[in-house]
Write a protein that holds these residues in place. Structure first.
Motif, mmCIF file in Angstrom:
data_model
loop_
_atom_site.group_PDB
_atom_site.id
_atom_site.type_symbol
_atom_site.label_atom_id
_atom_site.label_comp_id
_atom_site.label_asym_id
_atom_site.label_seq_id
_atom_site.Cartn_x
_atom_site.Cartn_y
_atom_site.Cartn_z
ATOM 1 N N ALA A 112 57.390 53.092 105.040
ATOM 2 C CA ALA A 112 58.239 54.152 104.897
ATOM 3 C C ALA A 112 57.909 55.886 104.479
ATOM 4 C CB ALA A 112 59.706 53.962 105.634
ATOM 5 N N GLY A 113 57.820 55.533 103.853
ATOM 6 C CA GLY A 113 57.691 56.373 102.629
ATOM 7 C C GLY A 113 56.399 57.537 102.623
ATOM 8 N N GLY A 114 55.621 55.736 103.081
ATOM 9 C CA GLY A 114 54.218 56.838 103.115
ATOM 10 C C GLY A 114 53.863 57.354 102.337
ATOM 11 N N ASP A 115 54.348 56.593 101.070
ATOM 12 C CA ASP A 115 53.377 56.503 99.236
ATOM 13 C C ASP A 115 52.495 54.518 98.859
ATOM 14 O OD1 ASP A 115 55.646 54.870 98.668
ATOM 15 O OD2 ASP A 115 56.368 56.123 97.333
ATOM 16 N N ARG A 116 52.598 53.965 99.810
ATOM 17 C CA ARG A 116 52.197 52.782 100.018
ATOM 18 C C ARG A 116 51.593 52.367 101.018
ATOM 19 N NH1 ARG A 116 53.085 50.351 94.408
ATOM 20 N NH2 ARG A 116 54.335 51.473 93.434
ATOM 21 N N CYS A 117 50.259 51.632 100.712
ATOM 22 C CA CYS A 117 49.606 51.029 101.961
ATOM 23 C C CYS A 117 48.935 49.465 101.482
ATOM 24 C CB CYS A 117 49.068 51.818 102.513
ATOM 25 S SG CYS A 117 46.814 51.882 101.493
ATOM 26 N N VAL A 118 49.005 48.657 102.742
ATOM 27 C CA VAL A 118 48.229 48.017 102.262
ATOM 28 C C VAL A 118 47.069 47.479 102.986
ATOM 29 C CG1 VAL A 118 47.861 45.006 102.198
ATOM 30 C CG2 VAL A 118 50.088 45.682 101.473
ATOM 31 N N ASP A 119 46.156 47.603 103.142
ATOM 32 C CA ASP A 119 44.076 47.912 104.207
ATOM 33 C C ASP A 119 44.025 46.314 103.878
ATOM 34 O OD1 ASP A 119 44.736 50.344 103.751
ATOM 35 O OD2 ASP A 119 42.678 49.991 102.260
ATOM 36 N N LEU A 120 43.687 45.771 105.043
ATOM 37 C CA LEU A 120 43.353 45.053 105.456
ATOM 38 C C LEU A 120 41.728 44.735 105.973
ATOM 39 C CD1 LEU A 120 45.396 42.854 107.658
ATOM 40 C CD2 LEU A 120 44.828 43.320 105.451
ATOM 41 N N ILE A 121 40.891 44.460 104.663
ATOM 42 C CA ILE A 121 39.408 44.587 104.737
ATOM 43 C C ILE A 121 38.669 43.446 104.943
ATOM 44 C CG2 ILE A 121 37.842 45.308 102.924
ATOM 45 C CD1 ILE A 121 40.341 45.626 101.730
ATOM 46 N N ARG A 122 37.353 43.480 106.048
ATOM 47 C CA ARG A 122 36.456 42.470 106.897
ATOM 48 C C ARG A 122 35.216 42.509 106.551
ATOM 49 N NH1 ARG A 122 35.454 40.325 113.049
ATOM 50 N NH2 ARG A 122 34.070 38.262 111.729
ATOM 51 N N GLU A 123 34.801 41.714 105.390
ATOM 52 C CA GLU A 123 33.404 42.299 104.889
ATOM 53 C C GLU A 123 32.051 40.585 105.349
ATOM 54 O OE1 GLU A 123 30.826 42.607 101.094
ATOM 55 O OE2 GLU A 123 32.723 42.826 100.461
ATOM 56 N N GLY A 124 32.101 40.769 106.201
ATOM 57 C CA GLY A 124 31.273 39.827 106.923
ATOM 58 C C GLY A 124 32.169 39.230 107.724
ATOM 59 N N ALA A 125 32.282 37.588 107.594
ATOM 60 C CA ALA A 125 33.197 37.207 108.071
ATOM 61 C C ALA A 125 34.581 36.786 107.436
ATOM 62 C CB ALA A 125 32.594 36.121 108.344
ATOM 63 N N ALA A 126 34.569 36.666 106.124
ATOM 64 C CA ALA A 126 35.429 37.116 105.506
ATOM 65 C C ALA A 126 36.677 38.511 105.345
ATOM 66 C CB ALA A 126 35.633 36.798 103.567
ATOM 67 N N TRP A 127 38.352 37.917 105.146
ATOM 68 C CA TRP A 127 39.156 39.013 105.297
ATOM 69 C C TRP A 127 39.486 39.036 103.658
ATOM 70 C CZ3 TRP A 127 40.533 42.163 109.659
ATOM 71 C CH2 TRP A 127 39.771 42.135 110.642
ATOM 72 N N PHE A 128 39.783 40.261 102.706
ATOM 73 C CA PHE A 128 40.431 40.647 102.033
ATOM 74 C C PHE A 128 41.585 41.268 102.135
ATOM 75 C CE2 PHE A 128 35.982 39.623 101.565
ATOM 76 C CZ PHE A 128 36.173 39.250 100.664
ATOM 77 N N TRP A 129 42.924 42.196 101.413
ATOM 78 C CA TRP A 129 43.627 42.916 101.081
ATOM 79 C C TRP A 129 43.992 43.534 100.214
ATOM 80 C CZ3 TRP A 129 47.943 42.887 98.709
ATOM 81 C CH2 TRP A 129 48.787 41.623 97.449
ATOM 82 N N VAL A 130 44.596 44.766 99.915
ATOM 83 C CA VAL A 130 44.232 46.009 98.833
ATOM 84 C C VAL A 130 45.870 45.897 98.861
ATOM 85 C CG1 VAL A 130 42.779 47.237 99.057
ATOM 86 C CG2 VAL A 130 43.207 46.498 96.901
ATOM 87 N N GLU A 131 46.412 46.257 98.001
ATOM 88 C CA GLU A 131 47.892 47.559 98.142
ATOM 89 C C GLU A 131 47.384 48.440 97.428
ATOM 90 O OE1 GLU A 131 52.476 47.871 96.955
ATOM 91 O OE2 GLU A 131 51.566 46.117 96.235
ATOM 92 N N CYS A 132 47.706 49.683 98.207
ATOM 93 C CA CYS A 132 47.434 51.366 97.206
ATOM 94 C C CYS A 132 48.274 52.151 97.297
ATOM 95 C CB CYS A 132 46.356 51.907 98.361
ATOM 96 S SG CYS A 132 44.565 50.900 97.924
ATOM 97 N N ARG A 133 48.491 53.140 96.189
ATOM 98 C CA ARG A 133 49.228 54.202 96.407
ATOM 99 C C ARG A 133 48.700 55.389 96.351
ATOM 100 N NH1 ARG A 133 49.906 56.772 91.837
ATOM 101 N NH2 ARG A 133 48.982 55.853 89.315
#
Length: 74
Positions: free
Chosen positions: A12-33
């Motif tokens: 809600a504050g716009g200073d954190r996010c989680v990206d859902l990433i696709r590489e080939g058939a696999a999915w990953f996630w990473v938190e960012c600030r």
């Protein structure tokens, strides 16, 4: 195949996010600030986690680990 951020879910504050990433058939996630006073933009808080078979698995794992994400639509 190159990794691609498919969706980015912000807090809600716009200073954190989680990206859902696709590489080939696999999915990953990473938190960012990001810091408003820093022009660098988004910074990853850790290496991408996963190798999930689908987006739902990556999102479920991220929601279990990132407290604010339970309030974000996805």
């Amino acid at each position: 195949m190159k990794a691609v951020v498919v969706v980015s879910l912000e807090d809600a504050g716009g200073d954190r996010c989680v990206d859902l990433i696709r590489e080939g058939a696999a999915w990953f996630w990473v938190e960012c600030r990001r810091d408003p006073e820093d022009a660098h933009g988004w910074r990853r808080l850790h290496p991408p986690r996963g190798a999930f078979p689908d987006r739902a698995g990556a999102l479920a794992d991220a929601r279990a680990d990132v407290g604010w994400l339970s309030e974000a639509p996805g």
